[in-house]
Design a protein around this motif. Structure first.
Motif, short mmCIF file in Angstrom:
data_model
loop_
_atom_site.label_atom_id
_atom_site.label_comp_id
_atom_site.label_asym_id
_atom_site.label_seq_id
_atom_site.Cartn_x
_atom_site.Cartn_y
_atom_site.Cartn_z
N GLY A 263 0.92 -0.99 -0.09
CA GLY A 263 -0.01 0.08 -0.17
C GLY A 263 0.88 1.32 0.04
N SER A 264 2.07 1.26 0.13
CA SER A 264 3.09 2.33 0.13
C SER A 264 3.18 2.89 -1.18
CB SER A 264 4.38 2.05 0.84
OG SER A 264 4.31 1.56 1.83
N THR A 265 3.43 4.11 -1.34
CA THR A 265 3.58 4.75 -2.88
C THR A 265 4.64 5.89 -2.63
OG1 THR A 265 2.44 6.05 -4.60
CG2 THR A 265 1.64 6.37 -2.21
N PHE A 266 5.33 5.93 -3.90
CA PHE A 266 6.33 6.95 -3.90
C PHE A 266 5.61 8.12 -4.84
CE2 PHE A 266 10.12 8.95 -6.30
CZ PHE A 266 11.03 8.82 -5.04
N VAL A 267 4.58 8.17 -5.22
CA VAL A 267 3.81 9.16 -5.78
C VAL A 267 2.98 9.99 -4.81
CG1 VAL A 267 2.03 9.76 -7.62
CG2 VAL A 267 3.28 7.68 -8.01
N THR A 268 3.98 10.80 -4.12
CA THR A 268 3.68 11.88 -3.19
C THR A 268 3.82 13.36 -3.53
OG1 THR A 268 5.56 11.78 -1.89
CG2 THR A 268 3.78 10.08 -1.36
N ALA A 269 3.21 14.29 -2.70
CA ALA A 269 3.47 15.60 -3.01
C ALA A 269 4.73 15.81 -2.58
CB ALA A 269 2.30 16.54 -2.26
N LYS A 425 16.24 8.50 -13.95
CA LYS A 425 14.93 9.23 -14.07
C LYS A 425 15.41 10.58 -13.40
CE LYS A 425 12.08 6.75 -16.39
NZ LYS A 425 11.76 7.09 -17.69
N LEU A 426 15.88 10.62 -12.37
CA LEU A 426 16.33 11.83 -11.55
C LEU A 426 17.35 12.75 -12.45
CD1 LEU A 426 15.60 13.47 -9.00
CD2 LEU A 426 17.45 12.26 -7.90
N GLN A 427 18.20 12.15 -13.32
CA GLN A 427 19.04 12.93 -14.03
C GLN A 427 18.25 13.53 -15.19
OE1 GLN A 427 21.73 9.84 -15.54
NE2 GLN A 427 23.71 10.93 -14.13
N GLU A 428 17.01 12.95 -15.62
CA GLU A 428 16.25 13.49 -16.79
C GLU A 428 15.49 14.75 -16.08
OE1 GLU A 428 15.98 12.25 -20.12
OE2 GLU A 428 17.83 11.66 -19.25
N VAL A 429 15.15 14.52 -14.87
CA VAL A 429 14.39 15.74 -14.12
C VAL A 429 15.35 16.77 -13.82
CG1 VAL A 429 13.46 16.54 -11.99
CG2 VAL A 429 12.70 14.13 -12.86
N MET A 430 16.61 16.68 -13.68
CA MET A 430 17.49 17.66 -13.56
C MET A 430 17.98 18.33 -14.85
SD MET A 430 19.71 15.83 -10.53
CE MET A 430 20.93 16.97 -10.22
N ALA A 431 17.83 17.53 -15.75
CA ALA A 431 18.00 18.13 -16.91
C ALA A 431 16.94 18.85 -17.65
CB ALA A 431 18.56 17.33 -17.92
N THR A 440 8.02 10.16 -10.30
CA THR A 440 7.44 9.38 -9.11
C THR A 440 6.76 8.20 -9.66
OG1 THR A 440 5.77 10.93 -9.07
CG2 THR A 440 7.56 11.40 -7.63
N GLU A 441 6.18 8.63 -10.76
CA GLU A 441 5.38 7.36 -11.31
C GLU A 441 6.18 6.04 -12.05
OE1 GLU A 441 2.94 9.07 -14.37
OE2 GLU A 441 1.48 10.16 -12.78
N ALA A 442 7.32 6.45 -12.52
CA ALA A 442 8.31 5.59 -13.20
C ALA A 442 9.01 4.84 -11.62
CB ALA A 442 9.38 6.27 -13.83
N VAL A 443 9.25 5.78 -10.82
CA VAL A 443 9.79 4.97 -9.75
C VAL A 443 8.91 3.99 -8.96
CG1 VAL A 443 10.92 5.22 -7.43
CG2 VAL A 443 11.75 6.70 -9.20
N GLN A 444 7.64 4.35 -8.92
CA GLN A 444 6.70 3.76 -8.12
C GLN A 444 6.46 2.41 -8.93
OE1 GLN A 444 5.44 3.78 -5.44
NE2 GLN A 444 3.78 2.24 -5.53
#
Length: 454
Positions: A263-269, A425-431, A440-444
């Protein structure tokens, strides 16, 4: 020590694919093994004895001449140079035979060794599913609930640090349940700062994320590099991200997700806000040029030589920094952190009293001071004192981290490919090529896939 017969069970690093293969092979070899017990009830492995009191020298002596076979990460060598001789002096009938392995070699081979015909009595594993999860599922390690209760670990200093070595009944999630290991080593993340450069730009050391956010534009306008970052290995940015993420949401929710709680999720505010902050800092040039082509090791080296006002990293990075020139502070109430690779007792060990005594020797203020003196941080901090300002600041941050419950662990504990997924994915965000929501969706998705595959 009172014996009761028992008939039942009661920096951070990405694991290589080979380790996963070995882990699965061990599971197949134990196809007939049932899952471990759940809950807080103490219990020894089948055929072993529970304890209700600390081990005595007489009980270890009753073993006769004994060789305590151990496997450990080679990083333990400096500590073991003092712990082992003292242990052998206290228990003269016990000879410690320790094998040191590189971390990568240890995690790739320890499961096979533990499932072999002559496993080491005491050995280090690795938090997460590929190693510790496999050891627990295959019943290769002795539950330690009785040991922790007998020695007061579940209520004493550092009790909360035992959580990563607790597993649920099905062996699919960690963070709560029965205890299968202990670590005397702890780690804390935070922000290092260059004292001279900070004074040059007219700033005081940051005491929070808010302080750091106010300082960064001031440093940039002064012509200095705000944050020294080396992210070619991808994990440095994930550590920085975790410092930000834990300030925007409940640490418990982050720990639950890392532990694999259903039930845990990485998709959080909170995670989206942390990702947005990383993207904003990168866009504003706060990480300097070429950070994705620079290794974390090189970044630490450059920072030590005077490039960059801040370096966001872990306590393990402080060993190369001059205490006269650098300071350390936390970005949260405590500071995001974790414990190091746990020690386990083999479920088939014939020298359990000696193995328990050795674990107890690792969990004392005296050993805590020796851990600090050899450049790391202890779980037991009672009476432990730093020998320089940087060491004292880091130790203080650790104490506040443990008290605040912000020892959330590392994201790559969740799955063997999580560092690759999250780091990329975080590299893509930073770029600026992906949004925080995409990240967050890809990580989840990767987290859910790992749970389905278990």
């Amino acid at each position: 020590m009172t014996y009761i017969r028992s008939d039942g069970a009661g920096r951070s690093r990405l694991l290589a694919g080979a380790a996963t293969t070995v882990a699965l092979a061990a599971l197949f070899a134990c196809a007939g093994c049932s899952p471990p017990g759940a809950g807080s009830s103490a219990g020894a492995a089948p055929g072993q004895s529970m304890i209700t009191d600390p081990v005595t020298t007489g009980q270890v002596a009753a073993l006769g001449d004994t060789t305590l076979r151990m496997w450990a990460d080679q990083a333990e060598k400096p500590l073991m140079r003092s712990v082992i001789p003292a242990f052998e002096k206290k228990y003269p009938n016990v000879k410690v035979d320790i094998t040191y392995k590189s971390f990568d070699d240890l995690v790739a081979t320890v499961v096979n060794a533990a499932s072999g015909t002559r496993p080491p009595d005491l050995f280090q594993g690795n938090i997460g599913h590929a190693v510790d999860g496999t050891l627990v599922k295959a019943r290769l390690v002795r539950p330690l609930d009785d040991v922790a209760a007998a020695y007061g670990w579940i209520t004493g200093t550092g009790a909360s640090t035992l959580a990563p070595a607790r597993w649920n009944g099905s062996g699919t999630a960690f963070g709560s349940g029965n205890l299968y290991g202990m670590s005397p080593i702890s780690e804390v993340q935070g922000v290092y700062y260059n004292k001279a450069l900070l004074k040059k730009v007219g700033l005081k050391p940051p005491r929070s994320l808010a302080d750091l956010e106010k300082a960064l534009p001031v440093v940039e306008r002064a012509g200095e590099e705000p944050i020294m970052l080396g992210n070619s290995d991808q994990y440095a940015a994930t550590h920085l991200f975790s410092d930000l993420a834990v300030t925007h949401q409940s640490p418990a929710s982050v720990r639950d997700w890392i532990g694999g709680r259903a039930g845990s999720t990485f998709v959080t505010a909170g995670n989206e806000k942390a990702a947005a902050t990383m993207a904003d800092w990168a866009k504003k040039g706060y990480f300097g040029p070429g950070y994705d082509g620079l290794s974390n090791e090189d970044a630490v080296s450059r920072f030590a030589k005077g490039t960059g006002v801040f370096f966001v990293g872990g306590s393990w990075n402080g060993a190369t920094l001059d205490p006269a020139k650098f300071g350390f502070g936390a970005l949260t109430t405590g500071g995001a952190g974790a414990t190091a690779s746990p020690w386990h007792i083999s479920a088939s060990s014939k020298a359990t009293p000696a193995a328990v005594a050795f674990l107890a020797a690792l969990h004392t203020p005296k050993t805590g001071q020796e851990i600090l003196d050899t450049g790391r941080l202890p779980v037991v901090t009672d009476g432990v004192k730093g020998t320089n300002s940087l060491q004292s600041q880091t130790l203080d941050a650790l104490k506040r981290t443990i008290a605040a419950g912000t020892q959330i662990g590392y994201y790559d504990w969740t799955a063997t490919d999580m560092l690759t997924v999250m780091g990329g994915k975080l590299q893509e965000v930073m770029a600026g090529r992906e949004s925080g929501a995409d990240f967050t969706e890809a990580v989840q998705d990767a987290w859910q896939k790992a749970r389905r595959d278990r």
